[in-house]
Design a protein around this motif. Sequence first.
Motif, PDB file in Angstrom:
ATOM      1  N   THR A   8     -22.492  11.570  -6.160  1.00 25.73           N
ATOM      2  CA  THR A   8     -21.772  10.869  -7.232  1.00 25.73           C
ATOM      3  C   THR A   8     -22.149   9.392  -7.250  1.00 25.73           C
ATOM      4  N   ASP A   9     -21.867   8.742  -8.370  1.00 27.10           N
ATOM      5  CA  ASP A   9     -22.091   7.310  -8.477  1.00 27.10           C
ATOM      6  C   ASP A   9     -20.853   6.546  -8.006  1.00 27.10           C
ATOM      7  N   PRO A  10     -21.027   5.296  -7.584  1.00 25.15           N
ATOM      8  CA  PRO A  10     -19.856   4.513  -7.166  1.00 25.15           C
ATOM      9  C   PRO A  10     -18.860   4.367  -8.313  1.00 25.15           C
ATOM     10  N   LEU A  11     -17.600   4.160  -7.945  1.00 24.19           N
ATOM     11  CA  LEU A  11     -16.562   3.975  -8.946  1.00 24.19           C
ATOM     12  C   LEU A  11     -16.742   2.621  -9.628  1.00 24.19           C
ATOM     13  N   MET A  12     -16.212   2.561 -10.838  1.00 23.10           N
ATOM     14  CA  MET A  12     -16.438   1.384 -11.672  1.00 23.10           C
ATOM     15  C   MET A  12     -15.732   0.134 -11.131  1.00 23.10           C
ATOM     16  N   ASN A  13     -16.414  -0.977 -11.208  1.00 18.32           N
ATOM     17  CA  ASN A  13     -15.799  -2.269 -10.911  1.00 18.32           C
ATOM     18  C   ASN A  13     -15.506  -2.985 -12.220  1.00 18.32           C
ATOM     19  N   GLY A  14     -14.454  -3.761 -12.225  1.00 17.91           N
ATOM     20  CA  GLY A  14     -14.158  -4.535 -13.423  1.00 17.91           C
ATOM     21  C   GLY A  14     -15.099  -5.719 -13.581  1.00 17.91           C
ATOM     22  N   LEU A  15     -15.300  -6.419 -12.485  1.00 19.26           N
ATOM     23  CA  LEU A  15     -16.179  -7.591 -12.525  1.00 19.26           C
ATOM     24  C   LEU A  15     -17.615  -7.170 -12.246  1.00 19.26           C
ATOM     25  N   ASP A  16     -18.521  -8.077 -12.461  1.00 27.32           N
ATOM     26  CA  ASP A  16     -19.930  -7.808 -12.190  1.00 27.32           C
ATOM     27  C   ASP A  16     -20.184  -8.044 -10.694  1.00 27.32           C
ATOM     28  N   THR A  17     -19.753  -7.095  -9.889  1.00 29.59           N
ATOM     29  CA  THR A  17     -19.911  -7.224  -8.438  1.00 29.59           C
ATOM     30  C   THR A  17     -20.587  -5.954  -7.910  1.00 29.59           C
ATOM     31  N   PRO A  18     -21.873  -5.787  -8.215  1.00 30.78           N
ATOM     32  CA  PRO A  18     -22.544  -4.506  -7.919  1.00 30.78           C
ATOM     33  C   PRO A  18     -22.620  -4.180  -6.432  1.00 30.78           C
ATOM     34  N   ASN A  19     -22.499  -5.173  -5.568  1.00 28.59           N
ATOM     35  CA  ASN A  19     -22.602  -4.885  -4.138  1.00 28.59           C
ATOM     36  C   ASN A  19     -21.251  -4.610  -3.477  1.00 28.59           C
ATOM     37  N   VAL A  20     -20.214  -4.637  -4.267  1.00 27.25           N
ATOM     38  CA  VAL A  20     -18.917  -4.174  -3.769  1.00 27.25           C
ATOM     39  C   VAL A  20     -18.799  -2.724  -4.216  1.00 27.25           C
ATOM     40  N   ARG A  21     -19.357  -1.859  -3.425  1.00 25.25           N
ATOM     41  CA  ARG A  21     -19.463  -0.459  -3.837  1.00 25.25           C
ATOM     42  C   ARG A  21     -18.278   0.327  -3.296  1.00 25.25           C
ATOM     43  N   ARG A  22     -17.719   1.116  -4.188  1.00 19.09           N
ATOM     44  CA  ARG A  22     -16.517   1.870  -3.811  1.00 19.09           C
ATOM     45  C   ARG A  22     -16.743   3.348  -4.077  1.00 19.09           C
ATOM     46  N   HIS A  23     -16.499   4.141  -3.051  1.00 17.02           N
ATOM     47  CA  HIS A  23     -16.587   5.593  -3.161  1.00 17.02           C
ATOM     48  C   HIS A  23     -15.252   6.197  -2.768  1.00 17.02           C
ATOM     49  N   PRO A  24     -14.988   7.417  -3.209  1.00 17.76           N
ATOM     50  CA  PRO A  24     -13.691   8.028  -2.876  1.00 17.76           C
ATOM     51  C   PRO A  24     -13.480   8.188  -1.374  1.00 17.76           C
ATOM     52  N   LEU A  25     -14.529   8.494  -0.616  1.00 16.91           N
ATOM     53  CA  LEU A  25     -14.429   8.575   0.833  1.00 16.91           C
ATOM     54  C   LEU A  25     -15.331   7.489   1.426  1.00 16.91           C
ATOM     55  N   ALA A  26     -14.902   6.926   2.539  1.00 17.72           N
ATOM     56  CA  ALA A  26     -15.643   5.820   3.147  1.00 17.72           C
ATOM     57  C   ALA A  26     -17.071   6.267   3.472  1.00 17.72           C
ATOM     58  N   VAL A  27     -18.003   5.360   3.227  1.00 15.93           N
ATOM     59  CA  VAL A  27     -19.415   5.635   3.506  1.00 15.93           C
ATOM     60  C   VAL A  27     -19.902   4.647   4.558  1.00 15.93           C
ATOM     61  N   GLY A  28     -20.153   5.162   5.744  1.00 15.61           N
ATOM     62  CA  GLY A  28     -20.726   4.316   6.790  1.00 15.61           C
ATOM     63  C   GLY A  28     -19.732   3.394   7.472  1.00 15.61           C
ATOM     64  N   GLN A  29     -18.763   2.950   6.737  1.00 16.75           N
ATOM     65  CA  GLN A  29     -17.816   1.972   7.272  1.00 16.75           C
ATOM     66  C   GLN A  29     -16.460   2.170   6.608  1.00 16.75           C
ATOM     67  N   THR A  30     -15.400   1.954   7.364  1.00 17.37           N
ATOM     68  CA  THR A  30     -14.076   1.939   6.742  1.00 17.37           C
ATOM     69  C   THR A  30     -13.652   0.496   6.571  1.00 17.37           C
ATOM     70  N   ARG A  31     -12.848   0.260   5.534  1.00 12.09           N
ATOM     71  CA  ARG A  31     -12.513  -1.127   5.194  1.00 12.09           C
ATOM     72  C   ARG A  31     -11.021  -1.406   5.148  1.00 12.09           C
ATOM     73  N   TYR A  32     -10.212  -0.398   5.381  1.00 17.26           N
ATOM     74  CA  TYR A  32      -8.781  -0.662   5.604  1.00 17.26           C
ATOM     75  C   TYR A  32      -8.174   0.530   6.334  1.00 17.26           C
ATOM     76  N   ALA A  33      -7.117   0.243   7.069  1.00 18.11           N
ATOM     77  CA  ALA A  33      -6.422   1.311   7.789  1.00 18.11           C
ATOM     78  C   ALA A  33      -5.749   2.209   6.768  1.00 18.11           C
ATOM     79  N   GLY A  34      -6.084   3.471   6.814  1.00 19.70           N
ATOM     80  CA  GLY A  34      -5.573   4.401   5.816  1.00 19.70           C
ATOM     81  C   GLY A  34      -6.633   4.832   4.819  1.00 19.70           C
TER      82      GLY A  34
END
Lengths: 173, 937
Positions: free
Chosen positions: B81-107
């Motif tokens: 799948t493709d990363p989820l949409m960002n509102g701002l033009d921040t292409p390197n803030v990539r968001r996927h439904p499940l963490a990829v390689g790294q987790t970024r918050y508890a939960g």
Amino acid sequence: MKVDLRINGINRSAEVEPRKTLLDVLRENFLLNGTHAGCEHGVCGACTVLVDGEPVRSCLMFAVQADGYEITTIEGLAPAPGELSVIQDAFCETHGLQCGYCTPGMILAAHALLQNTLTPTREDIAEAISGNICRCTGYGQIIEAVQFAADRLRVANTPRPAALAEKPIVEAK
Amino acid sequence: MSADPAAFRFVSTNRRVREDRRFVAGQGHFVADVALEGLLHVAILPSQHPAARIVSIDVSAALAMPGVHYVLTGDELAAATDPLMNGLDTPNVRRHPLAVGQTRYAGEWVVAVVAESRALAEDATEKVRVIYEPLPFVMTAAEALKPDSPPVHPAHGSNVLLDRTFVWGEVEKHFAASPRKLSFRVTWGRSSTVPIETFGVAASWDPWRDMLDVWASIQMPKYPDQIARALRIPANNVRVHQDVDVGGSYGVKRGIKQTVLVAHLARRLGRPVRLIEDRLENMRGGDAHGPERIFDVDVAFNDDGIVRSMKIRALDNAGAYAGRAPFQLGKPIGAIVGPYQIESVQYRAQSVTSNKAVQEAVRGFGQAPTNYAIETAIDKVAAATGLARIEVRRRNFIRKDQFPYLIPSGSTYDSGDYHTVVDKVFAHIDFASMEKERDRLRASGLLAGIGIAACLEPSGANSSFEPLLNEKNTTTTWMDSCRIVVDALGFVTVTIHNTSSGQGHETLVSTVVGEVLQIDPDLIRVIRPDSLACLPSNSPVGSRMAIMLGGAAFHAAQKLKTKLTRIGAHQFGVADDKAAYANGSVASNDKQLAWIDLVTIAHRQYHMLPEGMEPGLESTHVMQVPTGGTLPKDGRVQMYPCHSFEFHVVLMAIDPALGKPEIRRYVIGHDCGTVINPHIVKGMTLGGLAHGLGAALLEEFVYDDEGHLMTQSFMDYLLPSAHEVPEVEIVHHCTPSPFTVFGQKGSGESGYLGAPAAISAAVNDCVSPLGISFNKLPIRISASAMPSPTRNKANRKSKPNDHRLPRPSGAAEPAGIDPLAGRAIPVDPPDRGRRQPRILLRRRQADPAGVETAERSARPPEMDGRTENRASGGRRLARYVRLRSAGGGGRGLVAPDQYPSGADRDARTALRAARHRAAAGRRARRRSAARGACRGL
């Protein structure tokens, strides 16, 4: 485990895992979807059902614990398909709901209150529904609904003042 | 056009809300009620680290569990799948439904398990082995802003998502010329709307028809488009069923990550799959937190209290991913001066990432925090000048004769009469007597205070903040639509093209169409086709549906009326303008054609139709936001078209010994123009107010120093109950909007935008005799009979937002000797509950003999699929609460009440358990309708 329940006046039985909550059994085994899962830890009250007339969190009760008890769900309140109980109708009259998710539990809590008293004060009503969280309404129209239902239930079989006065009704000409 | 309110037949009348009937009977159709053949269920394994590299994931043991069909990791999902949409033009803030390689918050969601039942899926998550390597993390916005803070997204380069300064007007000149200035900081704590129904989504994939069917508890603009884009499938292969009832949303139900996850699984497995978040998944990993914002405000004013200019810096903690969170700094630009004539404004909007859960849209989309800052500014100006707070407001209010009023940031306010609303409210409450009552309460030894707050509710949402904050976004329309079909028997069906989460859209459109066509709204059927049969629409966000859906329904009905009139005129042989439509018939002089005759001509008698007219009776209208649509210029743009006004007055009292705030009286003046349905507007107002009360006094997502969410159940994240929400008096006023068909404005956010400011002001008035004030929401007061340096030091770490009260020196002591004098009394039971440690238990498992035992995890956290901070919520709590038979205790409805024994159980654990049970008991006793059931605790 086999569990025998009397749900909305009908004897039902099912084979359930002991760890299954009454909530899940009502929804999954008996397809009574009016009982809703909200928090599943006993705070929000969306899963409220009546056990022998008393409101109980069905998410905190295992189905096997309910064996032999009289369970009333929201589906058991309407007198007939398409008809509403006085309390249900009162919620419609005052718009005592919005999204409808907490509503079955709220109405059952109100039902239990009005089984005990038809002259509840505002505080009585707030106390009775305080275990049911509604995120939409701010409770104002819910309290109005319960007051309205109590009023209607109280006067339902009371002769009207006109009848008491034994005055013949004069036909308008 | 604006109609004469007196002329309405159905609009503004006390008609019942048609949706209510099905809900009071328990016949709503929520996503958990959708029955699908062969349905599989999902449970989620979350990360317990605020930031960690995922070293390895071993799913083999989980896959071997009975009933388990699949275990999905972030790597597999990200590849498909493709990363989820960002509102701002921040292409390197990539968001996927499940963490990829790294987790970024508890939960954060790491692994999804699919099984025959939710319980089996939950069981299997515990068999997943994830090895993490913890990474540095950052929790606060202030820390995240520092250049050397650990970057949440290293590829992005820093934690700054947005840092934009707007200057509207001659700010520096006005500051230099103003004789008085003041500066202050206020903070809006992280809370959210927290609907009682968590987010849920079901999906099925039909490979023979290439069709993805989606049922979701959703309130998301462009939802099908986003699904298609992420799954890389054509948008017309996605069919969202809009007839699913949504159990509350108030903005946050934007479950795109959940949907992409479930849709991928449905496609992968060839079976329908459903994910219903449990409360724990929802609270800490559902990506549904709200703004967390620090405001630094400078105000330039004069001795008369006239505010000339403001500088506002808003620093928002967006959480771990961007999403639409930064836009919540953009919408308030449309009402950045509130209801006041402020000549110039400087606004710096900063959004940063942190290792907290993701922020989503919350009722008002940033307006409630901003309004809290603006109203605090006005109160501070009043304090500085010695003027009454209401007097400063009256002097600064935009006057009725100034509308339409252009504010410095480029929006034109449509209409309003703020002075009259305030006058009506003051007359209603007799303000002088309320002040006397406050003084009487003070004399009796209580802390008492009055709060007042005004606020604007921008409504009729467009999305102008998108191009304003992201130049690559050129969106200038945010349409909504309606279709009316009259069948061959003359019955009317109206389609609307969104989901609904309690706003009463069916009542809205039937009322409007009934009004225009002059037929009984109860005879009109309203349906929601699936998304492939929909007209272009956006969702019910930004208080827009009365204006936009109501407007679309109005115009569609007008078109239908015009067609019927033309058909009639053609039969009479007169010009179109010589025939008139009334009550379903068309008449000209003494000739009349009834509804069924007109319908029959349209449906069956083409030969009788005017030349060129299409047969049948159908009309559609796609409505643009009334103020049109232009791209921003010089940092200015027209935001929402209409502006409702509210004015809140609240009288509060705090017992200094208890520290519990109590609302003695609450009055709200409300002007949302023409009301379509009074019941709905009243409900929105009261409900929003309760929500605002929660944000002001109760609700906060609190993280501890280790980056864990401490308030993740309803025992510590406190939603207002019927005990906390006061009886509210509403004073109505109607200033119709010139931009809408009936003069209506929005009302979905009303109470929420003003209540936090008003309640904060009231609490501050309460404590003003102590010479202190609170500058952070929520204000949670724990009383301290005597200020104790030791205790205060100990408290410092407990909660950043915990306010402690010294006893007022001037206040009378309570009768008798206070036995607790000198000791801290954290009285508020909810507050106590908040500090209870989590239960350190893994879920119980059935042993081969069928006897359930609970087992404490002996594995180190990084080896354990699920660790301590997950165990406190969800179904598991059932074990710890004793239920007594409702019938009086004769039968033993007693769940295992013993804290599970085990070799590793130590005294500390037992203490924790006891404290937890006690806390649960207190909460349950207070809140449970099954009060009798809890007496045994």
